[in-house]
Design a protein around this motif. Structure first.
Motif, PDB file in Angstrom:
ATOM      1  N   LEU A  81      14.789 -18.366   6.487  1.00 20.91           N
ATOM      2  CA  LEU A  81      14.801 -16.913   6.366  1.00 20.91           C
ATOM      3  C   LEU A  81      14.929 -16.318   7.765  1.00 20.91           C
ATOM      4  O   LEU A  81      14.197 -16.711   8.676  1.00 20.91           O
ATOM      5  CB  LEU A  81      13.517 -16.419   5.703  1.00 20.91           C
ATOM      6  CG  LEU A  81      13.140 -17.021   4.343  1.00 20.91           C
ATOM      7  CD1 LEU A  81      11.880 -16.351   3.803  1.00 20.91           C
ATOM      8  CD2 LEU A  81      14.282 -16.888   3.353  1.00 20.91           C
ATOM      9  N   ALA A  82      15.847 -15.378   7.930  1.00 19.60           N
ATOM     10  CA  ALA A  82      16.098 -14.819   9.258  1.00 19.60           C
ATOM     11  C   ALA A  82      16.096 -13.302   9.214  1.00 19.60           C
ATOM     12  O   ALA A  82      16.412 -12.695   8.181  1.00 19.60           O
ATOM     13  CB  ALA A  82      17.442 -15.321   9.804  1.00 19.60           C
ATOM     14  N   GLY A  83      15.740 -12.689  10.346  1.00 20.34           N
ATOM     15  CA  GLY A  83      15.783 -11.234  10.423  1.00 20.34           C
ATOM     16  C   GLY A  83      15.075 -10.710  11.656  1.00 20.34           C
ATOM     17  O   GLY A  83      14.572 -11.471  12.489  1.00 20.34           O
ATOM     18  N   TYR A  84      15.027  -9.376  11.772  1.00 21.33           N
ATOM     19  CA  TYR A  84      14.349  -8.728  12.898  1.00 21.33           C
ATOM     20  C   TYR A  84      12.875  -9.138  12.927  1.00 21.33           C
ATOM     21  O   TYR A  84      12.250  -9.317  11.873  1.00 21.33           O
ATOM     22  CB  TYR A  84      14.444  -7.214  12.773  1.00 21.33           C
ATOM     23  CG  TYR A  84      15.835  -6.646  12.869  1.00 21.33           C
ATOM     24  CD1 TYR A  84      16.560  -6.717  14.057  1.00 21.33           C
ATOM     25  CD2 TYR A  84      16.426  -6.010  11.772  1.00 21.33           C
ATOM     26  CE1 TYR A  84      17.832  -6.181  14.154  1.00 21.33           C
ATOM     27  CE2 TYR A  84      17.700  -5.482  11.859  1.00 21.33           C
ATOM     28  CZ  TYR A  84      18.406  -5.566  13.054  1.00 21.33           C
ATOM     29  OH  TYR A  84      19.665  -5.045  13.131  1.00 21.33           O
ATOM     30  N   PRO A  85      12.271  -9.259  14.106  1.00 20.47           N
ATOM     31  CA  PRO A  85      10.887  -9.754  14.211  1.00 20.47           C
ATOM     32  C   PRO A  85       9.874  -8.924  13.430  1.00 20.47           C
ATOM     33  O   PRO A  85       9.087  -9.473  12.649  1.00 20.47           O
ATOM     34  CB  PRO A  85      10.617  -9.695  15.719  1.00 20.47           C
ATOM     35  CG  PRO A  85      11.969  -9.801  16.361  1.00 20.47           C
ATOM     36  CD  PRO A  85      12.907  -9.095  15.437  1.00 20.47           C
ATOM     37  N   ASP A  86       9.845  -7.609  13.632  1.00 23.14           N
ATOM     38  CA  ASP A  86       8.841  -6.775  12.974  1.00 23.14           C
ATOM     39  C   ASP A  86       9.016  -6.784  11.459  1.00 23.14           C
ATOM     40  O   ASP A  86       8.042  -6.904  10.706  1.00 23.14           O
ATOM     41  CB  ASP A  86       8.905  -5.340  13.505  1.00 23.14           C
ATOM     42  CG  ASP A  86       8.476  -5.237  14.958  1.00 23.14           C
ATOM     43  OD1 ASP A  86       7.807  -6.174  15.442  1.00 23.14           O
ATOM     44  OD2 ASP A  86       8.807  -4.229  15.607  1.00 23.14           O
ATOM     45  N   GLU A  87      10.263  -6.645  11.022  1.00 16.79           N
ATOM     46  CA  GLU A  87      10.535  -6.614   9.588  1.00 16.79           C
ATOM     47  C   GLU A  87      10.174  -7.937   8.919  1.00 16.79           C
ATOM     48  O   GLU A  87       9.663  -7.959   7.805  1.00 16.79           O
ATOM     49  CB  GLU A  87      12.007  -6.278   9.329  1.00 16.79           C
ATOM     50  CG  GLU A  87      12.370  -4.824   9.536  1.00 16.79           C
ATOM     51  CD  GLU A  87      12.650  -4.489  10.990  1.00 16.79           C
ATOM     52  OE1 GLU A  87      12.307  -5.306  11.873  1.00 16.79           O
ATOM     53  OE2 GLU A  87      13.228  -3.411  11.248  1.00 16.79           O
ATOM     54  N   MET A  88      10.442  -9.052   9.609  1.00 13.83           N
ATOM     55  CA  MET A  88      10.102 -10.356   9.033  1.00 13.83           C
ATOM     56  C   MET A  88       8.586 -10.529   8.931  1.00 13.83           C
ATOM     57  O   MET A  88       8.081 -11.136   7.977  1.00 13.83           O
ATOM     58  CB  MET A  88      10.704 -11.481   9.871  1.00 13.83           C
ATOM     59  CG  MET A  88      12.220 -11.597   9.755  1.00 13.83           C
ATOM     60  SD  MET A  88      12.793 -11.841   8.056  1.00 13.83           S
ATOM     61  CE  MET A  88      12.060 -13.430   7.677  1.00 13.83           C
ATOM     62  N   GLY A  89       7.849  -9.986   9.898  1.00  9.67           N
ATOM     63  CA  GLY A  89       6.394 -10.046   9.836  1.00  9.67           C
ATOM     64  C   GLY A  89       5.863  -9.309   8.626  1.00  9.67           C
ATOM     65  O   GLY A  89       4.976  -9.806   7.908  1.00  9.67           O
ATOM     66  N   MET A  90       6.397  -8.114   8.366  1.00 11.35           N
ATOM     67  CA  MET A  90       5.979  -7.345   7.193  1.00 11.35           C
ATOM     68  C   MET A  90       6.394  -8.045   5.904  1.00 11.35           C
ATOM     69  O   MET A  90       5.657  -8.046   4.911  1.00 11.35           O
ATOM     70  CB  MET A  90       6.580  -5.934   7.259  1.00 11.35           C
ATOM     71  CG  MET A  90       5.980  -5.071   8.356  1.00 11.35           C
ATOM     72  SD  MET A  90       6.575  -3.356   8.320  1.00 11.35           S
ATOM     73  CE  MET A  90       8.266  -3.578   8.896  1.00 11.35           C
ATOM     74  N   PHE A  91       7.583  -8.642   5.911  1.00 10.10           N
ATOM     75  CA  PHE A  91       8.086  -9.336   4.725  1.00 10.10           C
ATOM     76  C   PHE A  91       7.161 -10.486   4.337  1.00 10.10           C
ATOM     77  O   PHE A  91       6.831 -10.677   3.159  1.00 10.10           O
ATOM     78  CB  PHE A  91       9.495  -9.850   4.998  1.00 10.10           C
ATOM     79  CG  PHE A  91      10.008 -10.826   3.972  1.00 10.10           C
ATOM     80  CD1 PHE A  91      10.291 -10.404   2.684  1.00 10.10           C
ATOM     81  CD2 PHE A  91      10.199 -12.159   4.289  1.00 10.10           C
ATOM     82  CE1 PHE A  91      10.761 -11.300   1.725  1.00 10.10           C
ATOM     83  CE2 PHE A  91      10.665 -13.057   3.348  1.00 10.10           C
ATOM     84  CZ  PHE A  91      10.945 -12.621   2.057  1.00 10.10           C
ATOM     85  N   LEU A  92       6.693 -11.251   5.295  1.00 10.33           N
ATOM     86  CA  LEU A  92       5.833 -12.397   5.007  1.00 10.33           C
ATOM     87  C   LEU A  92       4.501 -11.962   4.418  1.00 10.33           C
ATOM     88  O   LEU A  92       3.853 -12.719   3.690  1.00 10.33           O
ATOM     89  CB  LEU A  92       5.615 -13.222   6.274  1.00 10.33           C
ATOM     90  CG  LEU A  92       6.841 -13.993   6.780  1.00 10.33           C
ATOM     91  CD1 LEU A  92       6.543 -14.648   8.125  1.00 10.33           C
ATOM     92  CD2 LEU A  92       7.277 -15.038   5.770  1.00 10.33           C
ATOM     93  N   ARG A  93       4.104 -10.720   4.723  1.00  5.02           N
ATOM     94  CA  ARG A  93       2.835 -10.224   4.186  1.00  5.02           C
ATOM     95  C   ARG A  93       2.965  -9.735   2.746  1.00  5.02           C
ATOM     96  O   ARG A  93       1.962  -9.459   2.089  1.00  5.02           O
ATOM     97  CB  ARG A  93       2.297  -9.108   5.078  1.00  5.02           C
ATOM     98  CG  ARG A  93       1.826  -9.594   6.443  1.00  5.02           C
ATOM     99  CD  ARG A  93       1.034  -8.541   7.182  1.00  5.02           C
ATOM    100  NE  ARG A  93       1.873  -7.432   7.632  1.00  5.02           N
ATOM    101  CZ  ARG A  93       2.506  -7.405   8.791  1.00  5.02           C
ATOM    102  NH1 ARG A  93       2.398  -8.436   9.629  1.00  5.02           N
ATOM    103  NH2 ARG A  93       3.244  -6.373   9.140  1.00  5.02           N
ATOM    104  N   THR A  94       4.208  -9.628   2.232  1.00  2.00           N
ATOM    105  CA  THR A  94       4.393  -9.140   0.861  1.00  2.00           C
ATOM    106  C   THR A  94       4.098 -10.213  -0.179  1.00  2.00           C
ATOM    107  O   THR A  94       3.900  -9.904  -1.349  1.00  2.00           O
ATOM    108  CB  THR A  94       5.839  -8.647   0.643  1.00  2.00           C
ATOM    109  OG1 THR A  94       6.752  -9.751   0.801  1.00  2.00           O
ATOM    110  CG2 THR A  94       6.188  -7.543   1.630  1.00  2.00           C
ATOM    111  N   ASN A  95       4.080 -11.469   0.237  1.00  5.68           N
ATOM    112  CA  ASN A  95       3.811 -12.572  -0.689  1.00  5.68           C
ATOM    113  C   ASN A  95       2.899 -13.557   0.024  1.00  5.68           C
ATOM    114  O   ASN A  95       3.304 -14.194   0.999  1.00  5.68           O
ATOM    115  CB  ASN A  95       5.124 -13.247  -1.109  1.00  5.68           C
ATOM    116  CG  ASN A  95       4.929 -14.294  -2.194  1.00  5.68           C
ATOM    117  OD1 ASN A  95       4.050 -15.141  -2.101  1.00  5.68           O
ATOM    118  ND2 ASN A  95       5.748 -14.233  -3.230  1.00  5.68           N
ATOM    119  N   THR A  96       1.669 -13.661  -0.450  1.00 10.22           N
ATOM    120  CA  THR A  96       0.672 -14.480   0.245  1.00 10.22           C
ATOM    121  C   THR A  96       1.056 -15.955   0.324  1.00 10.22           C
ATOM    122  O   THR A  96       0.555 -16.691   1.176  1.00 10.22           O
ATOM    123  CB  THR A  96      -0.696 -14.369  -0.470  1.00 10.22           C
ATOM    124  OG1 THR A  96      -0.535 -14.739  -1.855  1.00 10.22           O
ATOM    125  CG2 THR A  96      -1.227 -12.943  -0.389  1.00 10.22           C
ATOM    126  N   GLY A  97       1.963 -16.382  -0.554  1.00  9.65           N
ATOM    127  CA  GLY A  97       2.355 -17.785  -0.541  1.00  9.65           C
ATOM    128  C   GLY A  97       3.474 -18.110   0.417  1.00  9.65           C
ATOM    129  O   GLY A  97       3.770 -19.286   0.656  1.00  9.65           O
TER     130      GLY A  97
END
Length: 324
Positions: free
Chosen positions: A195-211
């Motif tokens: 999975l690739a993307g902007y640093p801040d957005e990827m950080g928020m994305f990972l928090r949307t699914n605890t797994g």
């Protein structure tokens, strides 16, 4: 400078590079004999690492790729000695702005993991939200499964992966995420998802699914290139096309790169430099065609200051004149 360091020297008239010692890569080349080859193994590990080393900058990224290589090699040696090996997961998160080499490194990783026997094919399937998300219930899962099937034996590279979570719980993007999580549990033996993307957005994305975070144990930060590195990239791009950026043109190029870096939060790095060089080549062609004297080989190679321009800066200047 020790044997394992890299020095980059850049000024307006000359760019010199002293690459890493080849000792590590010679070691890799010697070890290659111990890795069983299949019909899918086209390059040696040394050749693949040479491609990686020729990329400008990215020192921490290169170190991590070598760690993965070393781990796989040591696991093979441990198996030969009857020692236990823990199962490894190679799904990855690439965080970085555009033009920082994420896709290129993913391609190199796919070839290396194929060479090491982790992936049976070693190809890269690059997708984005539109390729995964359908228009009605059930469509997304089918599209995702089809792409997974296509990527089996290689890497499924999802760019701007954070866009899958932008629509909230009712968006079909969540269905794609859930489908990918299931795939990672059921079919991880011959498939790697990046999975690739902007640093801040990827950080928020990972928090949307605890797994998600635990399923991506390898997370790599791709830093923006420095101005010196971008200058080196520009010269390398020009050289590979048989062009020469003159010393005066290097001065102008450095100025517009620095202006662009300072003025944009989502600076596109090497992608921006490539666009500037390609535009300079077009401008050079127009300039040469307007000449009425004999054109020499050097004329055909030289990129002059007048050939280099920054369309973004020019656009801002035009807007400042038009706006009251």
């Amino acid at each position: 400078m020790d044997g394992n360091s890299r020095r980059i020297t850049v000024n307006e008239s000359r760019i010199n590079v002293v690459f890493k010692s080849q000792e590590a890569y010679e070691t890799i080349s010697e070890q290659n004999e111990e890795v069983p080859l299949t019909s899918n193994h086209y390059e040696s590990a040394a050749d693949i690492f040479k491609d990686l080393d020729e990329m400008i900058g990215l020192e921490k990224v290169k170190d991590l790729v070598y760690e993965i290589y070393a781990l796989i090699q040591v696991q093979k040696l441990r198996s030969e000695e009857g020692l236990k090996n823990s199962s490894q997961v190679y799904h990855m998160i690439f965080k970085g702005n555009p033009g920082t080499g994420k896709t290129t490194v993913a391609r190199i990783a796919s070839k290396l993991l194929n060479r090491m026997g982790i992936l049976s094919k070693g190809h890269l399937i690059e997708v984005e939200r539109a390729d995964l998300v359908g228009e009605y219930i059930g469509h997304t899962a089918q599209k995702t499964r089809d792409l997974v099937k296509k990527a089996m034996g290689g890497i499924l590279f999802i760019d701007e992966a954070y866009s899958l979570a932008r629509g909230g719980d009712k968006d079909f993007g969540k269905e794609a995420i859930d489908c990918l999580v299931k795939v990672m549990e059921d079919r991880s033996d011959d498939l790697i998802i990046i999975l690739a993307g902007y640093p801040d957005e990827m950080g928020m994305f990972l928090r949307t699914n605890t797994g998600l975070p635990s399923r991506f144990p390898i997370q790599i930060d791709f830093q923006d290139y420095t101005t010196d590195e971008l200058m080196l990239i520009a010269v390398k791009m020009a050289y590979e096309k048989d062009y020469n950026i003159t010393s005066d043109a290097l001065i102008k190029l450095r100025e517009i790169i620095q202006i662009e870096k300072d003025s944009r939060s989502n600076f596109s790095n090497a992608r921006y430099v490539r666009n500037v060089i390609e535009k300079a080549i077009r401008h050079q062609a127009v300039r040469i065609m307007s000449r009425r004297v004999k054109i020499s080989k050097q004329n055909l190679m030289d990129i002059l200051p007048r050939d280099i321009s920054n369309s973004n800066i020019e656009m801002n200047k035009r807007e400042s004149v038009i706006m009251p």
